[in-house]
Structures are given as structure tokens and as C-alpha cells.
Scaffold this motif. Structure first.
Motif, PDB file in Angstrom:
ATOM      1  N   THR A 111       6.069  -6.703  -0.581  1.00  0.00           N
ATOM      2  CA  THR A 111       6.617  -6.564   0.765  1.00  0.00           C
ATOM      3  C   THR A 111       7.007  -7.930   1.321  1.00  0.00           C
ATOM      4  OG1 THR A 111       4.339  -6.607   1.582  1.00  0.00           O
ATOM      5  CG2 THR A 111       5.389  -4.461   1.381  1.00  0.00           C
ATOM      6  N   GLU A 113       7.267 -10.609   4.610  1.00  0.00           N
ATOM      7  CA  GLU A 113       6.450 -10.916   5.779  1.00  0.00           C
ATOM      8  C   GLU A 113       7.060 -10.315   7.042  1.00  0.00           C
ATOM      9  OE1 GLU A 113       5.326 -15.095   5.917  1.00  0.00           O
ATOM     10  OE2 GLU A 113       5.310 -15.105   3.718  1.00  0.00           O
ATOM     11  N   VAL A 116       5.914  -6.744   7.170  1.00  0.00           N
ATOM     12  CA  VAL A 116       4.500  -6.643   7.530  1.00  0.00           C
ATOM     13  C   VAL A 116       4.322  -6.859   9.036  1.00  0.00           C
ATOM     14  CG1 VAL A 116       2.239  -7.728   7.285  1.00  0.00           C
ATOM     15  CG2 VAL A 116       3.618  -7.256   5.266  1.00  0.00           C
ATOM     16  N   PRO A 337       0.323  -0.719   7.386  1.00  0.00           N
ATOM     17  CA  PRO A 337      -0.020  -2.117   7.672  1.00  0.00           C
ATOM     18  C   PRO A 337      -0.952  -2.729   6.635  1.00  0.00           C
ATOM     19  CG  PRO A 337      -0.210  -0.781   9.656  1.00  0.00           C
ATOM     20  CD  PRO A 337      -0.010   0.169   8.510  1.00  0.00           C
ATOM     21  N   GLY A 340       0.743  -3.036   3.186  1.00  0.00           N
ATOM     22  CA  GLY A 340       1.841  -3.987   3.393  1.00  0.00           C
ATOM     23  C   GLY A 340       1.339  -5.410   3.269  1.00  0.00           C
ATOM     24  N   MET A 341       0.190  -5.712   3.859  1.00  0.00           N
ATOM     25  CA  MET A 341      -0.404  -7.048   3.744  1.00  0.00           C
ATOM     26  C   MET A 341      -0.850  -7.326   2.308  1.00  0.00           C
ATOM     27  SD  MET A 341      -2.593  -7.746   7.226  1.00  0.00           S
ATOM     28  CE  MET A 341      -3.535  -6.230   7.238  1.00  0.00           C
ATOM     29  N   LEU A 344       1.966  -8.499  -0.120  1.00  0.00           N
ATOM     30  CA  LEU A 344       2.681  -9.759   0.064  1.00  0.00           C
ATOM     31  C   LEU A 344       2.565 -10.599  -1.203  1.00  0.00           C
ATOM     32  CD1 LEU A 344       1.488 -10.664   3.674  1.00  0.00           C
ATOM     33  CD2 LEU A 344       3.851 -10.154   3.008  1.00  0.00           C
TER      34      LEU A 344
END
Length: 471
Positions: A111, A113, A116, A337, A340-341, A344
Motif C-alpha cells: 500500500t 502511505e 493509509v 486501516p 493497510g499499515m 507498507l
């Protein structure tokens, strides 16, 4: 403490789905394989006549610091794994896994940033609009609570609260950072002084029993005091596991089933399994390891397993305030969320660089400022000194553990001598502690405290059963 109203429930219709868990296992469901009962509270399933311990369930509990791999310390009581259903079929309860929604994320592309940030902003914004009144934000000044305070759009609604963990709580890094953060954001803030966390052992046990160790009473005192300052049923925004998704921890590689406890992330809150008389083959660990051998080679899957393992403990971060009338929520339990983090790029997640830059852009990267604070963590030691917890029952626990071990724990926690206090104090003192630890000195009191808190729920259970026999 067992349920006073323990009953065998009526059998459901064949094929009935009687319970489900979420993707992380936050909404823990316990079930009794003998009676067919299920509940969110383990006490509802414990019969005073059915206290047989499960060898691997108990040993895993001791080493992880909480129940693990679907098995509690009690033989007949299990708990549903994440993304699973509990089904009544062929006269028995059967646990069946549902499709794991994390698979699609973890096999997909990394993903950005920007994505995110949008995930997080939209999740918090939607929740903010859905609740009314002041929003309580437990604020340590760390990255997670800092992010949540930043993301709430109407800062006038926030009521931020902090407790310190050093000798002088107002000098604690948590308090100093939270105060400065709230000043910069224009948020109403207040510090809460913790004084009697050991008064809450009974409250903790009623909520969690032998499902996990008892190291969350400080939150009980914290939220009890906050509840006196805000309207009843106030919404509460929690940073639960946000640090883990964001990149604060890189889980160690796992080479064998016996190493799985390393994903337990126990922080010393555990007991010594070698002191337990029960022995086993660790079939549950073997099964999990073989089923997930390939995934365990992937750092992202290991992090997800770590969070899922520990959720039976970490749920207290929302369950405790909920029990006191708050209405808690966290974006870090939502799959978008959170994963998604996790997805990264590793170089940006390492040391949470992506968040550092975000905070710097918005003037809240406090670590780049000269804020004088105390980084000492003496909350546990001070709690023991102010209010020594009751001794573990050597006779009752002596049926499961070596008496010398129980005696040693009690000598360090319930009736420590001057030498114990001096050693512990020196090992908490900045500059001195690094030298002493380099020489191999250990803070036996804190080590014993971790064991005490792990054994305390078992001690409570055995005491209650013994009291009932005496009636």
C-alpha cells in the motif's frame, strides 16, 4: 472465581451456528466441550466439579502469559480462533474456520502511505460523526494516541487523559509528552494519578479469570477515575495494537513449534514452565506450526499471528472501559486501516518512519524537541511497595507447581526484604542500571511479579473451588 449459576444449556438444533469470531479474535468466545455451553466470559463455563487442567493448555498459558492456540488451562474449556464459527453438529460443538479476510491483503500489492492516511482519516471521521458528546482519548503521548488526537476533526470534543509510570508521575515521559501534544493541538487534557491498582484484582478476575494473566488493573483504576469526570457512556477512542501494525515490532523468526511462544510478546509477564509438574507433547503447537510453516517465514504473517495470539489479553484495553460504562472503539481493529499499515514497504515501516514524517509535517513530532522527562518505569515496583498483593496459596498451587517456586514468588512480592527493594531500585536507576545489567544482574522482583500475575488467576480459581467444597 467460578459461575454461581453454572447450568448445562439446552442443545441447539443440529447444524446451528451458535457463535462466530471476528478476523482478529477480539470478540473472544469460550466454549465447554463437555456441556456445550459457550460465553464471552469464561466464568460462565466453569463447573466447580470440573476443574481438571489441560497439560498443554496450562503450559502454554504459563509461557505465553495467556491462553493460546484455542485451549485454556482447563481441559474442557476452549476458545474460538479468529475468523471461525462454532457449530453444533452430530451432538457436539465443532469449530470451523471461515475464510480469512487477511489472505487477500497479505498476498496483494504493497500500500501507499497516501492510501493509509486516507484509510485512517476516513475510519476515524466516520466514527466521530456516529457518536455524540465528549470523546475520551487515553493519551500516552506515544505515536498511537498522538495519531488519534490528531485525526479527530473537532478538537473541542476531546477529553484526553494520561497516567505516568515513573516515581514522580507528573515527570513521566508519558505525562510530559501528552501535555505538550494536547497544548499544540488545543485539546483538553488531564493527568490521572494511579495509587491503588492492587485493589482491582477482584474486578479483573470477574472479567477475565484464567483466560489471561492479571496485568491490567492499572487500567481499571485509570478508567474508574476518568468515569467520574465525563458523562456516562462517553465514546472512547483506543490505540490498541496501533504500534504493532505501524512497525514498532519485527517478530522474531520461528524455527520450531517450541519457539511459538516467542510470538506471544510476553514482556516478562509469564511464569516458569519448568516449575510446573504437568508435562505434555505440545500437540497444539505442532499442529499450528505444520499448518502455517510457510506463512511463519513471512514477517507480515508473523506479525498478524502475534496480534491474534495476544488479542485474548489485549482485548482488555477496550473491555475494561466498556465494563465501566464507556463506549470504546479503535480503527486498529478494522481490517482496512490495520492491514493497510502492515502492507507498507518494509523500509518505511521500520522504526515507523512513515509516521515520523507525517507528525513532522504537522508539528507534533515531539521526539525532535527538547522535552525534559523521566523515562523510568517504576509503576509495578511502586504498586508492590504501596500495596503488597496477597500471597499465593502455597498449599493449593503446590499440587501443580514446586512449592519452592511459589515460596520464592511470595518472598519477592508479598513480603520482600530490604535487599529485594535495594536491588530492584538500583536496576531501575538510569546510568546505574545499564552497568548492573551488563554485569548480569536481574531484577528478580519484577521477574517474580510477572510470574505472580500469571499464577494469580489460577490461585483465585483454586481458592474458590476449595471454598465451595467447605460449604
Amino acid at each position: 472465581m467460578t459461575s454461581e449459576n453454572f447450568i448445562t444449556p439446552p442443545k441447539p438444533s443440529p447444524g446451528t451456528v451458535v457463535a462466530k469470531t471476528d478476523w482478529l479474535g477480539f470478540n473472544t468466545v469460550f466454549y465447554n466441550v463437555r456441556t456445550g455451553a459457550h460465553s464471552a466470559n469464561i466464568h460462565d463455563l466453569i463447573s466447580p466439579d470440573d476443574l481438571e487442567f489441560h497439560p498443554e493448555g496450562l503450559l502454554n498459558y504459563l509461557e505465553f502469559g495467556y491462553s493460546a492456540l484455542g485451549q485454556t488451562p482447563l481441559r474442557n474449556i476452549r476458545f474460538l480462533q479468529p475468523h471461525s464459527s462454532l457449530i453444533f453438529a452430530e451432538g457436539n460443538l465443532t469449530e470451523l474456520p471461515n475464510i480469512d479476510p487477511a489472505k487477500a491483503f497479505l498476498s496483494g500489492p504493497e500500500t501507499s502511505e497516501t492510501d493509509v492516511r486516507i484509510f485512517l482519516q476516513e475510519a476515524v471521521s466516520e466514527w466521530e460523526k456516529s457518536v455524540s458528546g465528549p470523546i475520551v482519548v487515553p493519551t500516552s503521548g506515544g505515536f498511537d494516541s498522538r495519531l488519534l488526537n490528531f485525526l479527530i476533526q473537532d478538537k473541542s470534543r476531546i477529553r484526553a487523559f494520561t497516567y505516568g509510570i515513573s516515581d514522580r508521575q507528573n515527570d513521566s515521559r508519558e505525562v510530559v509528552y501528552a501535555k505538550e501534544l494536547c497544548r499544540r493541538l488545543g485539546v483538553a487534557w488531564e493527568s490521572i494519578k494511579l495509587e491503588n491498582i492492587h485493589s482491582y484484582f477482584g474486578d479483573w478476575d470477574r472479567l477475565f479469570g484464567v483466560s489471561t494473566h492479571a496485568h491490567g488493573m492499572y487500567h481499571m483504576e485509570f478508567y474508574t477515575r476518568i468515569a467520574e469526570k465525563v458523562p456516562k457512556s462517553s465514546p472512547l477512542l483506543s490505540g490498541i495494537v496501533g504500534d504493532l501494525w505501524a512497525g514498532s515490532v519485527t517478530p522474531t523468526e520461528i524455527g520450531s513449534p517450541r519457539e511459538l511462544h516467542l510470538l506471544g510478546h510476553a514482556h516478562g509477564m509469564r511464569a516458569d514452565v519448568s516449575q510446573c509438574f504437568l508435562k505434555c507433547r505440545f500437540d497444539l503447537r505442532e499442529g499450528f506450526f505444520e499448518e502455517n510453516r510457510t506463512r511463519l517465514k513471512d514477517a507480515r504473517w508473523r506479525l498478524l499471528f502475534l496480534i491474534r495470539f495476544k488479542m485474548i489479553l489485549l482485548r482488555y484495553l477496550l473491555k475494561v472501559p466498556a465494563s465501566l460504562g464507556f463506549n470504546p472503539w479503535s480503527p486498529f481493529l478494522e481490517i482496512g486501516p490495520s492491514l493497510g499499515m502492515l502492507m507498507l514497504t518494509p523500509d518505511r515501516r521500520t522504526k515507523r518512519l512513515w509516521q515520523e514524517e507525517w507528525f513532522t509535517e504537522n508539528g507534533i513530532f515531539l521526539e525532535g524537541m527538547t522535552l525534559k522527562s523521566n523515562t523510568q518505569n517504576s509503576l509495578d515496583s511502586n504498586s508492590i511497595r504501596k500495596q503488597p498483593p496477597p500471597q499465593l496459596d502455597e498449599d493449593l498451587l503446590g499440587t501443580l507447581f514446586r512449592r519452592e517456586y511459589i515460596r520464592w514468588i511470595n518472598s519477592q512480592i508479598s513480603s520482600p526484604g530490604m535487599a529485594v527493594w535495594i536491588r530492584s531500585a538500583l536496576l531501575r536507576t538510569p546510568k546505574i542500571k545499564w552497568i548492573l545489567r551488563k554485569w548480569g544482574m536481574t531484577d528478580f522482583q519484577i521477574q517474580a511479579y510477572g510470574a505472580y500475575l500469571t499464577l494469580k488467576p489460577i490461585d483465585n480459581l483454586l481458592r474458590t473451588a476449595e471454598a465451595r467444597k467447605a460449604r
